[in-house]
Design a protein around this motif. Structure first.
Motif, PDB file in Angstrom:
ATOM      1  N   ILE A 129      18.393 -66.697  12.860  1.00 42.95           N
ATOM      2  CA  ILE A 129      18.411 -68.219  12.754  1.00 42.95           C
ATOM      3  C   ILE A 129      19.554 -68.857  12.138  1.00 42.95           C
ATOM      4  O   ILE A 129      19.888 -68.195  11.264  1.00 42.95           O
ATOM      5  CB  ILE A 129      17.254 -68.474  11.901  1.00 42.95           C
ATOM      6  CG1 ILE A 129      15.846 -68.079  12.651  1.00 42.95           C
ATOM      7  CG2 ILE A 129      16.994 -70.024  11.680  1.00 42.95           C
ATOM      8  CD1 ILE A 129      14.579 -68.146  11.812  1.00 42.95           C
ATOM      9  N   VAL A 130      20.150 -69.798  12.783  1.00 42.00           N
ATOM     10  CA  VAL A 130      20.923 -70.741  12.161  1.00 42.00           C
ATOM     11  C   VAL A 130      20.479 -72.140  11.957  1.00 42.00           C
ATOM     12  O   VAL A 130      20.022 -72.747  12.971  1.00 42.00           O
ATOM     13  CB  VAL A 130      22.325 -70.792  12.723  1.00 42.00           C
ATOM     14  CG1 VAL A 130      23.065 -71.911  12.046  1.00 42.00           C
ATOM     15  CG2 VAL A 130      22.998 -69.319  12.788  1.00 42.00           C
ATOM     16  N   LYS A 131      20.048 -72.768  10.902  1.00 37.89           N
ATOM     17  CA  LYS A 131      19.440 -73.910  10.798  1.00 37.89           C
ATOM     18  C   LYS A 131      20.075 -74.957   9.722  1.00 37.89           C
ATOM     19  O   LYS A 131      20.543 -74.278   8.872  1.00 37.89           O
ATOM     20  CB  LYS A 131      17.941 -73.636  10.259  1.00 37.89           C
ATOM     21  CG  LYS A 131      17.081 -74.847  10.202  1.00 37.89           C
ATOM     22  CD  LYS A 131      15.528 -74.395   9.898  1.00 37.89           C
ATOM     23  CE  LYS A 131      14.644 -75.700  10.002  1.00 37.89           C
ATOM     24  NZ  LYS A 131      13.292 -75.261   9.277  1.00 37.89           N
ATOM     25  N   ILE A 132      19.900 -76.169  10.125  1.00 39.85           N
ATOM     26  CA  ILE A 132      20.637 -77.295   9.364  1.00 39.85           C
ATOM     27  C   ILE A 132      19.740 -78.140   9.026  1.00 39.85           C
ATOM     28  O   ILE A 132      19.096 -78.833   9.982  1.00 39.85           O
ATOM     29  CB  ILE A 132      22.093 -77.936  10.068  1.00 39.85           C
ATOM     30  CG1 ILE A 132      22.887 -76.510  10.389  1.00 39.85           C
ATOM     31  CG2 ILE A 132      22.555 -78.894   9.163  1.00 39.85           C
ATOM     32  CD1 ILE A 132      23.946 -77.230  11.188  1.00 39.85           C
ATOM     33  N   ASP A 133      19.329 -78.568   7.691  1.00 42.95           N
ATOM     34  CA  ASP A 133      18.554 -79.355   7.259  1.00 42.95           C
ATOM     35  C   ASP A 133      19.028 -80.643   6.332  1.00 42.95           C
ATOM     36  O   ASP A 133      19.834 -80.221   5.780  1.00 42.95           O
ATOM     37  CB  ASP A 133      17.235 -78.800   6.442  1.00 42.95           C
ATOM     38  CG  ASP A 133      16.378 -77.939   7.360  1.00 42.95           C
ATOM     39  OD1 ASP A 133      16.068 -78.421   8.490  1.00 42.95           O
ATOM     40  OD2 ASP A 133      15.940 -76.855   6.915  1.00 42.95           O
ATOM     41  N   ASN A 134      18.901 -81.808   6.801  1.00 44.15           N
ATOM     42  CA  ASN A 134      18.930 -82.789   5.825  1.00 44.15           C
ATOM     43  C   ASN A 134      20.766 -83.077   5.814  1.00 44.15           C
ATOM     44  O   ASN A 134      21.062 -83.021   4.750  1.00 44.15           O
ATOM     45  CB  ASN A 134      18.457 -83.094   4.728  1.00 44.15           C
ATOM     46  CG  ASN A 134      17.018 -83.091   4.956  1.00 44.15           C
ATOM     47  OD1 ASN A 134      16.444 -83.833   5.824  1.00 44.15           O
ATOM     48  ND2 ASN A 134      16.170 -82.373   4.157  1.00 44.15           N
ATOM     49  N   PRO A 135      21.509 -82.822   6.980  1.00 48.65           N
ATOM     50  CA  PRO A 135      22.989 -83.044   6.443  1.00 48.65           C
ATOM     51  C   PRO A 135      23.449 -84.281   6.291  1.00 48.65           C
ATOM     52  O   PRO A 135      22.697 -85.132   6.619  1.00 48.65           O
ATOM     53  CB  PRO A 135      23.677 -82.275   7.845  1.00 48.65           C
ATOM     54  CG  PRO A 135      22.717 -82.667   8.737  1.00 48.65           C
ATOM     55  CD  PRO A 135      21.498 -82.632   8.107  1.00 48.65           C
ATOM     56  N   SER A 136      24.700 -84.284   5.562  1.00 46.84           N
ATOM     57  CA  SER A 136      25.250 -85.779   5.549  1.00 46.84           C
ATOM     58  C   SER A 136      26.580 -85.497   6.181  1.00 46.84           C
ATOM     59  O   SER A 136      27.173 -84.365   5.994  1.00 46.84           O
ATOM     60  CB  SER A 136      25.362 -86.440   3.992  1.00 46.84           C
ATOM     61  OG  SER A 136      26.256 -85.228   3.178  1.00 46.84           O
ATOM     62  N   CYS A 137      27.208 -86.547   7.169  1.00 44.62           N
ATOM     63  CA  CYS A 137      28.381 -85.968   7.847  1.00 44.62           C
ATOM     64  C   CYS A 137      29.355 -87.135   7.772  1.00 44.62           C
ATOM     65  O   CYS A 137      28.916 -88.344   7.859  1.00 44.62           O
ATOM     66  CB  CYS A 137      27.749 -85.950   9.179  1.00 44.62           C
ATOM     67  SG  CYS A 137      26.283 -84.700   9.383  1.00 44.62           S
ATOM     68  N   GLU A 138      30.439 -86.630   8.162  1.00 45.84           N
ATOM     69  CA  GLU A 138      31.523 -87.578   8.369  1.00 45.84           C
ATOM     70  C   GLU A 138      32.534 -86.999   9.424  1.00 45.84           C
ATOM     71  O   GLU A 138      32.982 -85.789   9.386  1.00 45.84           O
ATOM     72  CB  GLU A 138      32.693 -87.873   6.949  1.00 45.84           C
ATOM     73  CG  GLU A 138      33.652 -88.616   6.996  1.00 45.84           C
ATOM     74  CD  GLU A 138      34.700 -88.832   5.736  1.00 45.84           C
ATOM     75  OE1 GLU A 138      35.609 -89.403   5.936  1.00 45.84           O
ATOM     76  OE2 GLU A 138      34.134 -88.210   4.793  1.00 45.84           O
ATOM     77  N   THR A 139      32.654 -87.792  10.383  1.00 46.74           N
ATOM     78  CA  THR A 139      33.521 -87.302  11.633  1.00 46.74           C
ATOM     79  C   THR A 139      33.118 -85.838  12.163  1.00 46.74           C
ATOM     80  O   THR A 139      34.081 -85.212  12.239  1.00 46.74           O
ATOM     81  CB  THR A 139      34.939 -87.445  11.377  1.00 46.74           C
ATOM     82  OG1 THR A 139      35.391 -86.528  10.431  1.00 46.74           O
ATOM     83  CG2 THR A 139      35.367 -88.984  11.021  1.00 46.74           C
TER      84      THR A 139
END
Length: 579
Positions: A381-391
């Protein structure tokens, strides 16, 4: 008969030692005073104290009680809790030079042995550069090392640890809470060989455990190595210009529990390598401009919290996980890259059914890859939760092709199984795939991968209504994005618009999807076709981040063929991801 038959001998000895001490005081007043203050618990071992007029601090001298000759053992006796200065130890020990030229290996070993025999529990290194040509072994059950702006420089030729920590006290490590090694900079001779600090116990009562290390390590193959019977250790130093900063090899016994790496800065070829199933690295550090971040094998585990990963991207995959149960977890941290060179993926994951990589509440910036996917998942599993992002491009093709929300985005099944439906036609829609102006069928003559694709055929000319959608159900406040490939082998001309959107979908009595409400994301992609054939072309959203509104039930990729003349288009390898 005189009451003290050896009085003359003693007086002669005292006078000689007093002269020698006075000389040391005159030459090294500052450091001797510092040592005297450090050895504050010194207790009287004989019945004679000598004091000189130039130094008001008394020196404790052991009185000879028999006729045995003087041994190489120091005549100074230090109580338990005392400290020995490695440059200026009690006579007749010969101190290390710390001048950056002299090989101090033998001197440090001998002073440490003498300090242990006298009951001192600490070896103090004053400011200087101590050159060593072989391993310095520290028995943490007997002594600790403390430095003050100290460098240990390896000048030998063998591939050995520079510092090795063991325990031979046969004492339960749970009774130990100590800073075993602090205030040092360790320098090797390059990335090809040597270990800065190697920790290895022999059994449960002789474990290298419950200790803290504070040292900066430079120019070695391995910065710190944790091996058998090593656990509950905190390392707070930096490591740079190493092949690998922190390493836990496989093949040891009972080791790796709760290894903390805090407040550090790592800058090397590889920051972390963990090759053992029971090994745990708990990291709170700055991992800056390493070629690779982490390699995990055999089910090892690395947990980052409030950490910082930053590097100029290159062709190497930064994070690699192999072996059932291998875990990489990042929480409340930042993960950013830069530069023009990109890896194919940020994460490679082959961890069986029990492992994977998790990114939660992580700031992510400039994470470009050659594939536009974040991870290559073989298993796990690769999981991303609630990221904040820039470009961050095209979030969340962050995950992998294996995370596609479409059941059959490659159309390898013989019929359409996903929610694909005609949304606009020249007559009322009664069948989701076959309309008056459009038909959607599986085709076996054109394909980008596999053996099939989706064929969309428009019957009438430009200006006639002809839209259809690829659709997936979504949860509120998730981030979505898409990519797909389109091909036009024929001579059809005109413009086709492909645009992502969120929608509220309802179903009629025949089970045909109807769009009740829709909100487009971005301006979409316009494909202006001429009569020339066009091979497979990648189409992806022009919106970096799209988040599901609370009212939406589905995410759509709408294909608007109104201004395309009668001909067929083919679609393959469609991906819709959600995080």
């Amino acid at each position: 008969m005189p009451k003290f038959p050896y009085q003359r001998v003693l007086k002669s000895l005292f006078k000689g030692f007093q002269n020698m001490i006075n000389k040391l005081v005159r030459e090294n007043v500052t450091e001797l005073r510092e040592s005297s203050n450090r050895v504050s618990n010194t207790q009287r071992q004989g019945n004679t104290v000598t004091t000189n007029s130039e130094n008001s601090n008394p020196e404790i001298v052991q009185v000879l009680t028999d006729k045995a000759p003087i041994q190489t053992k120091s005549l100074y006796a230090v109580s338990s809790g005392g400290e020995i200065n490695v440059k200026y130890p009690p006579v007749p020990m010969v101190g290390a030079k710390g001048d950056g030229v002299t090989d101090d290996t033998a001197a440090i070993i001998n002073v440490q042995q003498g300090a242990i025999s006298l009951g001192a529990n600490s070896l103090y290194f004053p400011n200087g550069t101590y050159c060593v040509s072989n391993t310095l072994t520290i028995d943490i059950s007997k002594i600790r090392w403390e430095g003050s702006k100290v460098s240990i420089k390896y000048i030998g030729t063998e591939d050995v640890p520079i510092i090795k920590m063991i325990s031979r006290g046969n004492v339960s490590p749970y009774s130990r809470r100590t800073k075993a090694f602090s205030g040092f900079n360790i320098y090797g001779k390059g990335k090809e060989k040597n270990t800065g600090i190697h920790l290895e116990g022999t059994d449960s009562n002789n474990a290298v455990a419950h200790i803290t290390l504070d040292a900066n390590i430079h120019d070695v193959k391995y910065g710190v190595v944790f091996f058998s019977y090593t656990y509950l250790v905190e390392y707070t130093g930096d490591a740079w210009n190493c092949n690998t900063c922190i390493y836990m090899p496989s093949g040891g016994v009972d080791y790796g529990e709760n290894i903390k790496l805090t407040g550090a800065y790592y800058n090397s070829d590889l920051a972390f390598r963990n090759d053992t199933n029971g090994g745990e690295f708990f990291v709170q550090a700055s991992i800056d401009y390493n070629t690779r971040v982490a390699v995990i094998n055999n089910g090892g585990k690395i947990f980052l919290k409030n950490s910082h990963i930053e590097f100029t991207a290159n062709s190497s995959i930064p994070i690699e996980l192999r072996g059932d149960g291998a875990v990489f977890e990042m929480t409340g941290s930042s993960f950013t890259t830069g530069g023009t060179t990109r890896p194919d993926y940020m994460v490679y994951c082959d961890t069986g059914n029990n492992g994977g990589a998790w990114f939660q509440n992580v700031f992510m910036g400039n994470l470009y890859t050659n594939t536009d996917f974040f991870a290559n998942i073989v298993k796990g599993i690769v999981k991303i939760d609630n990221p904040s992002c820039e470009t961050v491009p095209f979030l969340p093709r962050f995950v992998s092709s294996g995370s596609n929300k479409l059941i059959d985005g490659g159309f390898e099944k013989t019929s359409v199984v996903d929610e694909i439906f005609i949304s606009s036609d020249t007559k009322p829609i009664t069948d989701p795939l076959i309309g008056n102006n459009l038909s959607l069928v599986i085709d076996t003559t054109q394909f980008r991968s596999g053996l099939r694709s989706l064929k969309a055929t428009k019957i009438f000319g430009a200006g006639s209504r002809c839209n259809f959608c690829f659709s997936v159900p979504v949860s509120a406040y998730k981030k979505l994005n898409f990519k797909l490939y389109c091909k036009k082998p024929g001579t059809g001309r005109g413009t086709v618009y492909i645009t992502p959107a969120f929608a509220k979908i309802i179903y009629d009595a025949n089970g045909v999807a109807k769009i009740k409400n829709i909100k487009y994301q971005g301006s979409g992609t316009a494909l202006a076709f001429t009569a020339s054939a066009v091979d497979w072309t990648l189409i992806q959203s022009d919106v970096i981040t799209v988040t599901t509104p609370s009212w939406a039930s589905h995410y759509l990729i709408e294909v608007n063929m109104d201004w395309f003349r009668a001909d067929s288009l083919f679609f393959d390898d469609i991906f819709i991801g959600e995080i």
